[in-house]
Design an enzyme around this catalytic site. Structure first.
Site, PDB file in Angstrom:
ATOM      1  N   HIS A  47      26.195  77.492   2.942  1.00 25.38           N
ATOM      2  CA  HIS A  47      25.658  78.682   3.341  1.00 25.38           C
ATOM      3  C   HIS A  47      24.122  78.375   3.557  1.00 25.38           C
ATOM      4  O   HIS A  47      23.672  77.560   2.980  1.00 25.38           O
ATOM      5  CB  HIS A  47      25.959  79.862   2.566  1.00 25.38           C
TER       6      HIS A  47
ATOM      7  N   HIS B 130      20.398  80.475   3.711  1.00 20.71           N
ATOM      8  CA  HIS B 130      19.638  81.482   3.395  1.00 20.71           C
ATOM      9  C   HIS B 130      18.092  81.407   4.121  1.00 20.71           C
ATOM     10  O   HIS B 130      17.528  80.231   3.989  1.00 20.71           O
ATOM     11  CB  HIS B 130      19.497  81.834   1.915  1.00 20.71           C
TER      12      HIS B 130
ATOM     13  N   TYR C  33      14.934  83.745  -5.931  1.00 20.43           N
ATOM     14  CA  TYR C  33      16.419  83.440  -5.806  1.00 20.43           C
ATOM     15  C   TYR C  33      16.880  82.213  -5.368  1.00 20.43           C
ATOM     16  O   TYR C  33      17.600  81.481  -5.665  1.00 20.43           O
ATOM     17  CB  TYR C  33      17.045  84.600  -5.030  1.00 20.43           C
TER      18      TYR C  33
ATOM     19  N   ARG D 299     -29.375  51.670 -23.180  1.00 17.33           N
ATOM     20  CA  ARG D 299     -28.894  50.286 -23.119  1.00 17.33           C
ATOM     21  C   ARG D 299     -29.127  49.427 -24.241  1.00 17.33           C
ATOM     22  O   ARG D 299     -29.515  48.174 -24.003  1.00 17.33           O
ATOM     23  CB  ARG D 299     -29.503  49.899 -21.668  1.00 17.33           C
TER      24      ARG D 299
END
EC number: 2.7.7.-
Length: 361
Positions: free
Chosen positions: A57, A59, A103, A223
Site C-alpha cells: 500500500h 500513503h 503515522y 610558549r
C-alpha cells in the site's frame, strides 16, 4: 446542500492512500510532481507499507502553499509506467499534517520532497500535549532530531524559546569528549625546575595522595611549555577560559585540575580549587547543582599582567586576607625559561593553549 455522493475537497493538506499499488515511491513522486495545480506544492511524502497479506500500500501526504479545491475524484490517479493500469487513491483532507507525518514515520519506508509545513493542530483533539512533544524530543537521540520535533510539535516554544532550547539541548546531547593523550612524555620536559618536579611527585598521585594536597600557581610567558607539562602528569580536568563543572565536563575521578588562563578576578570557587576542599557543590547553568568530590590539587597557569597574574591579584589591597590564606594552600612559582629544550614543543604549546579539553590521561 450538495447532492449526496458528490465529490469535493478544499484543503491545504491531502492524505492519499493507494491500496494494492506496486509502484515505487520514486514513480509516485515523479507523477505527483508532474501534476498541474493552481497552487504550489510545498511538501510531498510517499510511504510504502506492506499489509499482512503481503500486498503493498502507498500513503501520500501532499501539502500545498494554499488551499487546493478539487471536484475530480480521479485527479490523483496514478498510471503504471509499464502497462495501462490506473491506481485510484482514497482521498482525504488531512486534519493534522503533523499527525499524518508521524503515522507515516512509524513504517519508516518514506521518500520526501520539499519542506514540511508545520501544523500546530492534532487530530487527537486540539493542541498536542507539550509534555508529549518534549518527551519525544528527549528520546530522539540527537540535538538536531530534538529541535526538528519541537519545531513541528511545539512551534510556539521553538520560536520564542529557541535560544534556551538550543543551549539546553547542546548540553543534553553533548558528545563524550575523548580522553586527552599527551603528545609528549614527562621526560621530554628536561628543564622543569626541581621545586616544581618535587611538588608534582608529592601532590599528583592516584594512590597514597595527601589528605589535603597543596596546589600550585605557575606564572610565565606564553610558549614556555606550562600547559603541555601540566597536562602530561596524569588524568585531569582541564578548564580553560571559563569554568563548566557539569558531569559531562568535570570528572570526580581526575587526579588533579588544570585551570588555564582564567582571570582570578572572575574565578568561581577560588578557595575550593586552591584549597583542595572536599565535598562541595557548584551551580550548573540550566541544570541542578553538581556535587564535586574534591580533595585534589589544582595547577593554576597564567601569564604576567593585571588580568592574568594570581600574584598581582593577591597583592591588591582588598585581598590581604585572601593572600594570607593562599600562601598556606598553594606554592607560587615564576618561570624564567621554557620547561623544554626542543623547539617543537613550543609550537605545539601555542596550539594547546587555545584548546579546552576535559578529563584527560
Amino acid at each position: 446542500m450538495p447532492r449526496l455522493g458528490r465529490f469535493a475537497i478544499n484543503a491545504k493538506n491531502y492524505f492519499l492512500t493507494y491500496p494494492r499499488c506496486p509502484l515505487t515511491k520514486e514513480d509516485v513522486l515523479e507523477q505527483l510532481l508532474a501534476l498541474s495545480t493552481p497552487v504550489n506544492k510545498k511538501f510531498i511524502r510517499v510511504c510504502r507499507e506492506l499489509h499482512e497479506d503481503g500486498e503493498p500500500h502507498l500513503h501520500v501526504l501532499l501539502q500545498f502553499e494554499g488551499k487546493l479545491q478539487t471536484k475530480n475524484e480521479r485527479f490523483f490517479d496514478l498510471v503504471s509506467p509499464t502497462r495501462s493500469t490506473h491506481y485510484h487513491p482514497n482521498i482525504q483532507a488531512a486534519k493534522s499534517a503533523s499527525d499524518v507525518k508521524s503515522y507515516m514515520d512509524k513504517d519508516g519506508d518514506v521518500l520526501d520532497h520539499g519542506s514540511f509545513q508545520v501544523d500546530g493542530r492534532s487530530a487527537r483533539g486540539g493542541k498536542q500535549s507539550a509534555n508529549d512533544a518534549y518527551a519525544e524530543a528527549l528520546n530522539s537521540g540527537s540535538k538536531l532530531q530534538a529541535l526538528n520535533i519541537l519545531r513541528e510539535k511545539a512551534p510556539k516554544d521553538y520560536i520564542l524559546q529557541f535560544h534556551n532550547l538550543n543551549c539546553n539541548l547542546s548540553r543534553i546531547f553533548a558528545d563524550d569528549v575523548p580522553p586527552y593523550v599527551s603528545p609528549y612524555s614527562l621526560s621530554a620536559f628536561d628543564k622543569v625546575p626541581s621545586y616544581i618536579s618535587s611538588w608534582a611527585s608529592e601532590n599528583v598521585r592516584d594512590s597514597c595522595a595527601p589528605e589535603r594536597p597543596i596546589s600550585i600557581v605557575i606564572e610565565g610567558d606564553s610558549r614556555t611549555g606550562k600547559t603541555m607539562w601540566a597536562r602530561a602528569l596524569g588524568p585531569h580536568n582541564y578548564l580553560c577560559g571559563h569554568l563548566d563543572l557539569n558531569s559531562k565536563i568535570y570528572s570526580n575521578d581526575a587526579w588533579y585540575n588544570v585551570i588555564d588562563d582564567v582571570d582570578p578576578h572572575y574565578l568561581k570557587h577560588f578557595k575550593e580549587f586552591m584549597g583542595a576542599q572536599r565535598d562541595w557543590q557548584s551551580n550548573v547553568k540550566y541544570g541542578k547543582p553538581t556535587h564535586i568530590k574534591g580533595g585534589i590539587p589544582t595547577i593554576f597557569l597564567c601569564n604576567p599582567g593585571p588580568k592574568s597574574s594570581y600574584k598581582e591579584y593577591l597583592d591588591e589591597p582588598d585581598n590581604t586576607a585572601l593572600k594570607l590564606w593562599a600562601s598556606k594552600n598553594a606554592e607560587f612559582y615564576t618561570l624564567k625559561e621554557p620547561l623544554f629544550s626542543s623547539v617543537d614543543q613550543g609550537a605545539t604549546q601555542g596550539c594547546q593553549e587555545a584548546s579546552n579539553s576535559t578529563l584527560s590521561n
